[in-house]
Enzyme design. Sequence first.
Site, mmCIF file in Angstrom:
data_model
loop_
_atom_site.group_PDB
_atom_site.id
_atom_site.type_symbol
_atom_site.label_atom_id
_atom_site.label_comp_id
_atom_site.label_asym_id
_atom_site.label_seq_id
_atom_site.Cartn_x
_atom_site.Cartn_y
_atom_site.Cartn_z
ATOM 1 N N GLY D 192 -1.962 -1.673 -9.379
ATOM 2 C CA GLY D 192 -1.752 -2.733 -10.350
ATOM 3 C C GLY D 192 -3.010 -3.266 -10.981
ATOM 4 O O GLY D 192 -4.008 -2.568 -11.087
ATOM 5 N N LEU D 218 4.928 2.479 -11.392
ATOM 6 C CA LEU D 218 3.554 2.134 -11.734
ATOM 7 C C LEU D 218 2.577 2.718 -10.710
ATOM 8 O O LEU D 218 2.701 2.480 -9.517
ATOM 9 C CB LEU D 218 3.422 0.610 -11.753
ATOM 10 C CG LEU D 218 2.018 0.066 -12.021
ATOM 11 C CD1 LEU D 218 1.555 0.406 -13.413
ATOM 12 C CD2 LEU D 218 1.996 -1.435 -11.781
ATOM 13 N N ASP D 219 1.598 3.463 -11.179
ATOM 14 C CA ASP D 219 0.541 4.004 -10.333
ATOM 15 C C ASP D 219 1.090 4.835 -9.182
ATOM 16 O O ASP D 219 0.494 4.910 -8.107
ATOM 17 C CB ASP D 219 -0.347 2.874 -9.774
ATOM 18 C CG ASP D 219 -0.937 2.026 -10.883
ATOM 19 O OD1 ASP D 219 -1.107 2.540 -11.995
ATOM 20 O OD2 ASP D 219 -1.236 0.855 -10.621
ATOM 21 N N GLU D 220 2.235 5.471 -9.417
ATOM 22 C CA GLU D 220 2.865 6.155 -8.300
ATOM 23 C C GLU D 220 3.037 7.660 -8.524
ATOM 24 O O GLU D 220 3.682 8.333 -7.753
ATOM 25 C CB GLU D 220 4.244 5.525 -8.023
ATOM 26 C CG GLU D 220 4.190 4.227 -7.256
ATOM 27 C CD GLU D 220 3.697 4.387 -5.837
ATOM 28 O OE1 GLU D 220 3.876 5.446 -5.231
ATOM 29 O OE2 GLU D 220 3.118 3.419 -5.331
#
Lengths: 275, 275, 275, 275
Positions: D192, D218-220
């Site tokens: 994040g 997100l960011d995964e």
Amino acid sequence: MIIVIQCIDKVGIVAAISGVLAQQQLNIISMREHVDTQENRFYMRLQIEQHADESALERAMQAVLPQHAVISINPVPDKKIVVMVTKEYHCLADILIRNYFGTLGASVLAVIGNHATLQDICKRFDVPFFLVSHEQKSKPEFEHNMIDVIKQHQPDYIVLAKFMRILSPEFVAEFETKLINIHHSFLPAFVGANPYKQAFERGVKLIGATAHFVTNDLDEGPIIAQQIIPVNHSLNAADMMKAGKEIETSVLAKALRLVFEDRVFVYKNKTVVFE
Amino acid sequence: MIIVIQCIDKVGIVAAISGVLAQQQLNIISMREHVDTQENRFYMRLQIEQHADESALERAMQAVLPQHAVISINPVPDKKIVVMVTKEYHCLADILIRNYFGTLGASVLAVIGNHATLQDICKRFDVPFFLVSHEQKSKPEFEHNMIDVIKQHQPDYIVLAKFMRILSPEFVAEFETKLINIHHSFLPAFVGANPYKQAFERGVKLIGATAHFVTNDLDEGPIIAQQIIPVNHSLNAADMMKAGKEIETSVLAKALRLVFEDRVFVYKNKTVVFE
Amino acid sequence: MIIVIQCIDKVGIVAAISGVLAQQQLNIISMREHVDTQENRFYMRLQIEQHADESALERAMQAVLPQHAVISINPVPDKKIVVMVTKEYHCLADILIRNYFGTLGASVLAVIGNHATLQDICKRFDVPFFLVSHEQKSKPEFEHNMIDVIKQHQPDYIVLAKFMRILSPEFVAEFETKLINIHHSFLPAFVGANPYKQAFERGVKLIGATAHFVTNDLDEGPIIAQQIIPVNHSLNAADMMKAGKEIETSVLAKALRLVFEDRVFVYKNKTVVFE
Amino acid sequence: MIIVIQCIDKVGIVAAISGVLAQQQLNIISMREHVDTQENRFYMRLQIEQHADESALERAMQAVLPQHAVISINPVPDKKIVVMVTKEYHCLADILIRNYFGTLGASVLAVIGNHATLQDICKRFDVPFFLVSHEQKSKPEFEHNMIDVIKQHQPDYIVLAKFMRILSPEFVAEFETKLINIHHSFLPAFVGANPYKQAFERGVKLIGATAHFVTNDLDEGPIIAQQIIPVNHSLNAADMMKAGKEIETSVLAKALRLVFEDRVFVYKNKTVVFE
């Protein structure tokens, strides 16, 4: 002679400290200093060529430093430690080897294991091993047994060298600022159990290990040292664990050296480390 | 304000320096100090919170420091540089980009190339490019042409960003302590030409790059920074050269940052670097 | 089951090998392959899920491979080694620990020391220690004494774990391709004696260690693994030596693991390593 | 010629593939293979010396491989990309430089910025810059504007080079497996916003960057490459951000090289990368 100082920052503090040393004809060989401007905090580590009367020097220092300054002049060079383990040998063996050859910077007074697995290796090095099983005991009872053993040895530090049981806040409070742990991940990634399995499932390309002081929150204490190694798709979780043991050993060794050489300062949840 | 000091070591030198600062109510934010006990030499870099009259401060410092102390108070924060190149773009492009975005810590006054290859990239960044060909010229003539261009710009440093001609002792003497070179090997391994070919033939498992000040002896000046990357049997000499360019760029960038921030001291053939 | 193959390269060689495996219903779990196009040489390491009759499989392989192919099917998984030491403990202790806990991938049959310093640590691990002093002996006599001890144990490899005497070409010839050495520098930098002193005097910013097979030329054999750590002006030659021991231990451990897992191929003066 | 294959694993698959190649007298220069035994999945990258009729070769391959095998023979060597940016220049500039000098392994068709900050640098390299502001627009509208620009260029990949707006699942779905992002932390640590601030507050001793494919979370997405640099107490959050930019640039460059050279396979949420 080593001098370490931690206090509130103020103008002229370096002049005050070095003035005291110059007055006593003491020569600074190395000086590391840090001011945390956000916290208004001053940290210093001095190596002095000569020896001096320690209590006189400390009094002179206290006289020129801000109130509540923490000064340690010539902190004990050979720390005393107790090591706590479960079944994995790699960190303990490294400590025992350095202890045996006199290069640890500390003396291992005792090893506490909640399993008997590592009893023999301790015996081979003539280091007392205390088996404190967690089985058929309440957690408070288990911890009291360990506390008894630790207190009996009065160590400067307690090293959790792959001790795999979670310690209660009460236990931690008992030995605040003295507990050093090796966590098998690159904190704050993969907090908690099975970090290698987590790392494998996430498909990371680096795995790490973290040595830190222990506070109440799990895996949340001030970090002393961290290290990583590259991994790839060809490693499964077990391979990662195997590869990880190498850096766990190495990062704990580094953290212990730094702590035992009085290069680590703790304030709130962070460290200042003069490598 | 930044203060850098280099002088002979003596007892009380830190007290003297910090005494002067305290007297002027100047607060030390960060202090890095090194005593080379073998050479009896003292190095210090100070960052001060406030600004002060520089010449008055320097006089006060000189008054308490040993003779021949080299003091620089608030050294020019934005250095001026001339870059010398041949055909390879990677180091120059990195410098031009940082220069353009104002993050180099220096201004590129001019680029000298002995080939025209990199003229266009300089033009795109509005940086003057001087083509000084070595062809059909004696070496002294070639070097005099370059010296003329350099002197005309009066740079603080001359950066050899993959300049592939060997410079004469006369040229080097002209700009002593101002010449920074990137050598495409992990010195002192693979001195001289074709280090990647040498590395390939030796079958090394790491290749490196070295940023250093230039002295008369080829690839023998004081080292500022070094870096390596792993290689293996799957890379031929050309692959190693390609991989090596990445660290050449990165290690030169690091060395320039350190030099431009006044973190590098030179004494005899070595450096003290306060990273 | 592990299969390693080294031979001249030719079109269809992978098809030939994998054809033999498919015919026998053997499943490839992992395959590493390298073609050295300059030397026209083919290298392969295969991991097979099932077990198979080894001599039948080897015959089938030989039938489809070029002449003089070197094939090893299911090379002995637990190698046998003899370790040679002088006085420094770090590499030996690491080997003894892994040997004791069964994670070395090899068994230590014996340790030969030209000093008695490391006798006690061997005894603590029940590993036979042979003191072969070089004193009051000719070099041939000294080496013959060691050769006797080695031959008596018939090891797969002889590990020079900080053995500080130079071995004669005769000794080396006796155990060609079986001698593994740890050199305390980043070869080819600082060949020969006192590399840390050399590194200190040159003012390098990285120091390294190299594990390699031993050939006649001093520090010139095929490199298996190399590693470095950053150093700076604050370390003197003794500090560098201390810091270097950590990577010597680590790089030798890595090289031994790679060799013991049959991941290292030697050809001429270079290695192919399937990490 | 490059061949990449991904399919279900079965016995004899390597024999089948290499049989087809041998039959056509094609010589394997390098072969990388991985079997994910947990997922029963087979990955291969082949480099072939000669050229061959691609569609004939693909038909021959499909005939011997399991159903649903994904085969790419001689994937386009010069990929086409669109880059999306906000205000930070470091990743974009690195891409533009490599693009300009023909070493990116891809052509930059266009740059989309939601701020005008990086318009000038694109202009200097004659690369079309499209300003698509997010201001005074709904998110769907903003994204549709960008999708229009992207579709108009038909890129193979879209590189988020420090694009600082979160993309909707709809946008991501539109370009599945084509979106590459650089995240400014060592994922999964500090997911994040503001990872450097988080890292500073946690007092970590290493900071990192992660290049990954973008999926809905997100960011995964699947991680392609990660890298770290050491930090210490002397760096505040802004210093960490500055230091971090260097590895962001370097790790994105590495990831793009790997992807553009067809060395990266995606399956579920992980990658297989043949470095």
